[in-house]
Design a protein around this motif. Structure first.
Motif, short mmCIF file in Angstrom:
data_model
loop_
_atom_site.label_atom_id
_atom_site.label_comp_id
_atom_site.label_asym_id
_atom_site.label_seq_id
_atom_site.Cartn_x
_atom_site.Cartn_y
_atom_site.Cartn_z
N LEU A 132 -10.16 1.90 -2.09
CA LEU A 132 -10.79 2.40 -3.31
C LEU A 132 -10.32 3.81 -3.65
N ALA A 133 -10.07 4.61 -2.63
CA ALA A 133 -9.59 5.97 -2.86
C ALA A 133 -8.22 5.97 -3.55
N ALA A 134 -7.46 4.91 -3.36
CA ALA A 134 -6.13 4.80 -3.96
C ALA A 134 -6.15 4.13 -5.33
N LEU A 135 -7.33 3.69 -5.78
CA LEU A 135 -7.47 3.04 -7.09
C LEU A 135 -8.26 3.96 -8.02
N SER A 136 -7.82 4.05 -9.24
CA SER A 136 -8.50 4.89 -10.23
C SER A 136 -9.37 4.03 -11.14
N ILE A 153 -7.29 -6.03 -3.72
CA ILE A 153 -6.72 -4.69 -3.88
C ILE A 153 -5.34 -4.78 -4.53
N ALA A 154 -4.54 -5.73 -4.10
CA ALA A 154 -3.20 -5.91 -4.68
C ALA A 154 -3.28 -6.26 -6.15
N LEU A 155 -4.20 -7.15 -6.53
CA LEU A 155 -4.33 -7.51 -7.94
C LEU A 155 -4.88 -6.34 -8.76
N ALA A 156 -5.75 -5.55 -8.19
CA ALA A 156 -6.26 -4.36 -8.89
C ALA A 156 -5.12 -3.39 -9.19
N HIS A 157 -4.25 -3.15 -8.22
CA HIS A 157 -3.10 -2.27 -8.45
C HIS A 157 -2.20 -2.83 -9.53
N ARG A 164 -14.90 -3.63 -9.27
CA ARG A 164 -14.93 -3.89 -10.71
C ARG A 164 -14.40 -2.69 -11.48
N ARG A 165 -13.89 -3.01 -12.68
CA ARG A 165 -13.40 -1.97 -13.58
C ARG A 165 -13.48 -2.48 -15.01
N SER A 166 -13.69 -1.56 -15.92
CA SER A 166 -13.65 -1.85 -17.34
C SER A 166 -12.40 -1.19 -17.92
N ALA A 203 -3.08 -4.87 -11.98
CA ALA A 203 -3.78 -4.76 -13.26
C ALA A 203 -3.70 -3.33 -13.80
N ASP A 204 -3.86 -2.35 -12.92
CA ASP A 204 -3.74 -0.95 -13.35
C ASP A 204 -2.37 -0.68 -13.95
N ALA A 205 -1.32 -1.16 -13.29
CA ALA A 205 0.04 -0.95 -13.80
C ALA A 205 0.24 -1.65 -15.14
N LEU A 206 -0.27 -2.86 -15.26
CA LEU A 206 -0.12 -3.60 -16.52
C LEU A 206 -0.91 -2.95 -17.64
#
Length: 101
Positions: A14-18, A85-89, A30-32, A91-94
């Motif tokens: 989580l610390a590596a995800l914004s 976690i991989a899919l979250a990263h 979760r994220r919006s 999604a962030d890039a996309l």
């Protein structure tokens, strides 16, 4: 089957995800995401859907106009795994591709 993350692994990830938060009730993250309009939001969802299909790992999500709400958990493992976690990263890039200028 993917193994659930330990508390320490989850906190580190989580610390590596914004912008992502932990949902303890679901053992999920979760994220919006917000975009300029519906077309950008839907294009983002389409791009994530293609990545999710390749990974055989699919999000729980909803879309209202320019907003996409996403929840990631691994149902077969009963909680959060490295797949989430991989899919979250990804999604962030996309999301950056479809962000408003």
């Amino acid at each position: 089957m993917a193994a659930r993350l330990t508390d320490a692994q989850r906190e580190s990830a989580l610390a590596a995800l914004s912008g992502w938060s932990y949902d303890a009730d679901r053992d999920a993250i979760r994220r919006s995401f917000r975009f300029a309009g519906f077309i950008e939001a839907f294009a983002f969802m389409t791009a994530v859907a293609l990545e999710a299909e390749r990974a055989d790992h699919h999000p729980e999500w909803s879309n209202v106009w320019n907003r996409v709400d996403m929840l990631l958990t691994t149902h077969s493992a009963g909680g959060l795994t490295a797949k989430d976690i991989a899919l979250a990263h990804r999604a962030d890039a996309l999301a950056l591709r479809f962000a408003a200028d």
